[in-house]
Design a protein around this motif. Sequence first.
Motif, PDB file in Angstrom:
ATOM      1  N   ALA A  24       0.344   0.106   9.294  1.00 45.59           N
ATOM      2  CA  ALA A  24      -0.129   1.035   8.268  1.00 45.59           C
ATOM      3  C   ALA A  24      -0.521   2.364   8.915  1.00 45.59           C
ATOM      4  O   ALA A  24      -1.409   2.387   9.770  1.00 45.59           O
ATOM      5  CB  ALA A  24      -1.319   0.433   7.534  1.00 45.59           C
ATOM      6  N   PRO A  25       0.107   3.462   8.558  1.00 45.39           N
ATOM      7  CA  PRO A  25      -0.140   4.738   9.238  1.00 45.39           C
ATOM      8  C   PRO A  25      -1.610   5.142   9.286  1.00 45.39           C
ATOM      9  O   PRO A  25      -2.094   5.605  10.324  1.00 45.39           O
ATOM     10  CB  PRO A  25       0.681   5.735   8.407  1.00 45.39           C
ATOM     11  CG  PRO A  25       1.756   4.912   7.782  1.00 45.39           C
ATOM     12  CD  PRO A  25       1.132   3.576   7.510  1.00 45.39           C
ATOM     13  N   GLU A  26      -2.329   4.950   8.189  1.00 47.44           N
ATOM     14  CA  GLU A  26      -3.720   5.402   8.154  1.00 47.44           C
ATOM     15  C   GLU A  26      -4.653   4.507   8.956  1.00 47.44           C
ATOM     16  O   GLU A  26      -5.838   4.823   9.136  1.00 47.44           O
ATOM     17  CB  GLU A  26      -4.208   5.501   6.704  1.00 47.44           C
ATOM     18  CG  GLU A  26      -4.314   4.173   5.964  1.00 47.44           C
ATOM     19  CD  GLU A  26      -3.019   3.781   5.261  1.00 47.44           C
ATOM     20  OE1 GLU A  26      -3.123   3.222   4.158  1.00 47.44           O
ATOM     21  OE2 GLU A  26      -1.925   4.037   5.812  1.00 47.44           O
ATOM     22  N   LEU A  27      -4.143   3.364   9.443  1.00 48.82           N
ATOM     23  CA  LEU A  27      -4.977   2.422  10.189  1.00 48.82           C
ATOM     24  C   LEU A  27      -4.615   2.373  11.667  1.00 48.82           C
ATOM     25  O   LEU A  27      -5.095   1.504  12.380  1.00 48.82           O
ATOM     26  CB  LEU A  27      -4.829   1.015   9.590  1.00 48.82           C
ATOM     27  CG  LEU A  27      -5.264   0.831   8.144  1.00 48.82           C
ATOM     28  CD1 LEU A  27      -4.970  -0.587   7.675  1.00 48.82           C
ATOM     29  CD2 LEU A  27      -6.745   1.151   7.973  1.00 48.82           C
ATOM     30  N   ARG A  28      -3.804   3.283  12.135  1.00 45.86           N
ATOM     31  CA  ARG A  28      -3.262   3.162  13.485  1.00 45.86           C
ATOM     32  C   ARG A  28      -4.168   3.633  14.593  1.00 45.86           C
ATOM     33  O   ARG A  28      -3.772   3.660  15.753  1.00 45.86           O
ATOM     34  CB  ARG A  28      -1.915   3.874  13.580  1.00 45.86           C
ATOM     35  CG  ARG A  28      -0.805   3.101  12.899  1.00 45.86           C
ATOM     36  CD  ARG A  28       0.526   3.813  13.000  1.00 45.86           C
ATOM     37  NE  ARG A  28       1.516   3.141  12.182  1.00 45.86           N
ATOM     38  CZ  ARG A  28       2.672   3.671  11.818  1.00 45.86           C
ATOM     39  NH1 ARG A  28       2.949   4.912  12.197  1.00 45.86           N
ATOM     40  NH2 ARG A  28       3.520   3.009  11.077  1.00 45.86           N
ATOM     41  N   LYS A  29      -5.389   3.976  14.304  1.00 45.68           N
ATOM     42  CA  LYS A  29      -6.313   4.372  15.349  1.00 45.68           C
ATOM     43  C   LYS A  29      -6.883   3.135  16.014  1.00 45.68           C
ATOM     44  O   LYS A  29      -7.123   2.123  15.378  1.00 45.68           O
ATOM     45  CB  LYS A  29      -7.446   5.224  14.778  1.00 45.68           C
ATOM     46  CG  LYS A  29      -6.997   6.588  14.274  1.00 45.68           C
ATOM     47  CD  LYS A  29      -8.196   7.366  13.747  1.00 45.68           C
ATOM     48  CE  LYS A  29      -7.762   8.748  13.255  1.00 45.68           C
ATOM     49  NZ  LYS A  29      -8.932   9.507  12.735  1.00 45.68           N
ATOM     50  N   ALA A  30      -7.116   3.230  17.323  1.00 46.21           N
ATOM     51  CA  ALA A  30      -7.793   2.160  18.037  1.00 46.21           C
ATOM     52  C   ALA A  30      -9.241   2.098  17.567  1.00 46.21           C
ATOM     53  O   ALA A  30      -9.772   3.065  17.022  1.00 46.21           O
ATOM     54  CB  ALA A  30      -7.733   2.409  19.547  1.00 46.21           C
TER      55      ALA A  30
ATOM     56  N   ASP B  55       0.828  -1.202   0.000  1.00 45.84           N
ATOM     57  CA  ASP B  55       0.000   0.000   0.000  1.00 45.84           C
ATOM     58  C   ASP B  55       0.861   1.250   0.000  1.00 45.84           C
ATOM     59  O   ASP B  55       0.568   2.226  -0.713  1.00 45.84           O
ATOM     60  CB  ASP B  55      -0.922  -0.026   1.218  1.00 45.84           C
ATOM     61  CG  ASP B  55      -1.934   1.105   1.190  1.00 45.84           C
ATOM     62  OD1 ASP B  55      -2.760   1.132   0.261  1.00 45.84           O
ATOM     63  OD2 ASP B  55      -1.891   1.963   2.092  1.00 45.84           O
ATOM     64  N   ALA B  56       1.950   1.236   0.786  1.00 48.45           N
ATOM     65  CA  ALA B  56       2.832   2.405   0.851  1.00 48.45           C
ATOM     66  C   ALA B  56       3.509   2.671  -0.485  1.00 48.45           C
ATOM     67  O   ALA B  56       3.853   3.824  -0.801  1.00 48.45           O
ATOM     68  CB  ALA B  56       3.887   2.203   1.935  1.00 48.45           C
ATOM     69  N   LEU B  57       3.696   1.604  -1.287  1.00 49.57           N
ATOM     70  CA  LEU B  57       4.317   1.755  -2.603  1.00 49.57           C
ATOM     71  C   LEU B  57       3.307   2.088  -3.687  1.00 49.57           C
ATOM     72  O   LEU B  57       3.662   2.187  -4.867  1.00 49.57           O
ATOM     73  CB  LEU B  57       5.069   0.469  -2.972  1.00 49.57           C
ATOM     74  CG  LEU B  57       6.273   0.125  -2.085  1.00 49.57           C
ATOM     75  CD1 LEU B  57       6.864  -1.206  -2.492  1.00 49.57           C
ATOM     76  CD2 LEU B  57       7.331   1.226  -2.146  1.00 49.57           C
ATOM     77  N   GLY B  58       2.051   2.249  -3.302  1.00 47.66           N
ATOM     78  CA  GLY B  58       1.031   2.650  -4.246  1.00 47.66           C
ATOM     79  C   GLY B  58       0.433   1.531  -5.069  1.00 47.66           C
ATOM     80  O   GLY B  58      -0.241   1.778  -6.072  1.00 47.66           O
TER      81      GLY B  58
END
Length: 307
Positions: free
Chosen positions: A297-303, A200-203
């Motif tokens: 994954a940065p965008e998924l790091r919420k609890a 995902d980070a690599l697009g």
Amino acid sequence: MTDPAADRYTVAVLGLGAMGLPMASRLATRLTVHGFDIAEERLALAREAGVETFGSAREAARGADAVLLAVRNEAQLEDVLFGDAGIAPELSRGAVAILTSTVGTGAVDGTAQRLAELGVDLVDAPLSGGPVRAGQGDLLVVVGASPSALERARPVLDLLASTLSVVGDRAGDGQALKTVNQLLCGVHIAAAAEALALADALGLDRARTLDALTAGAAGSFMLGDRGRRMLSAYDDGGAPVLSRLDIFVKDLGIVGRAARTAGLPTPVAAAAEQLFLMGQSMGLEAEDDSAVIRVLAPELRKAPDEA
């Protein structure tokens, strides 16, 4: 194939939760099943499936040929057998206690010895699968037990298992193999999370990437199974809970203790354990274990309660 006399065989299933209820329901198709749970709604569901329910674990276990134990950890195993309301005094001589949980070899040795003093054999039979497969008798079960104890447990195990692997003739052998199994499973889930987060980070298109990976040499059961569930973290907010994340916190902890006792380094398993521990610290312990991708994954790091 179970014995024609199996309908006169009684098994007590203690705990009618996500796995206990479908196992009890499956067993009730051929055996007399006694069930106990602290939740009345689970008892009601069990009765609908043909299970005779009782008001206490001791009552359910009294006179049974076998008792099925599905506990979360070593402490629960100790409590259900030997605690203040433990069932051990109610078990008949010649009965078998079938342990289906992953608790580690250290917990099993002492338990087997204490039960043997009461004339009861411990059948060490940790299983893999899930609630749906449990209800279908499609579980993978690895067994460590004496030949005579295994024979007495056969009516239960043959109904639950599509694959039954006898790995040794003593209680503890099943736990040892399940420990090795969980090392690989935990590492594979963690590696799948890293790979998909990197894609995902690599697009890259996540679904197409997963299809390509599972079709090649990098494929594994865990990549194909958990990978699909990881994609739902991006698209749907998370997968249905089929195996809790904190199960791998427990199981990789067992792996680490076993490796240290054996004097064997397991650095890859230790790294995977840290990912699951981080997920637990983020409040993901009750989420599906595929939610470990949220650690990476940065965008998924919420609890979950922040998503």
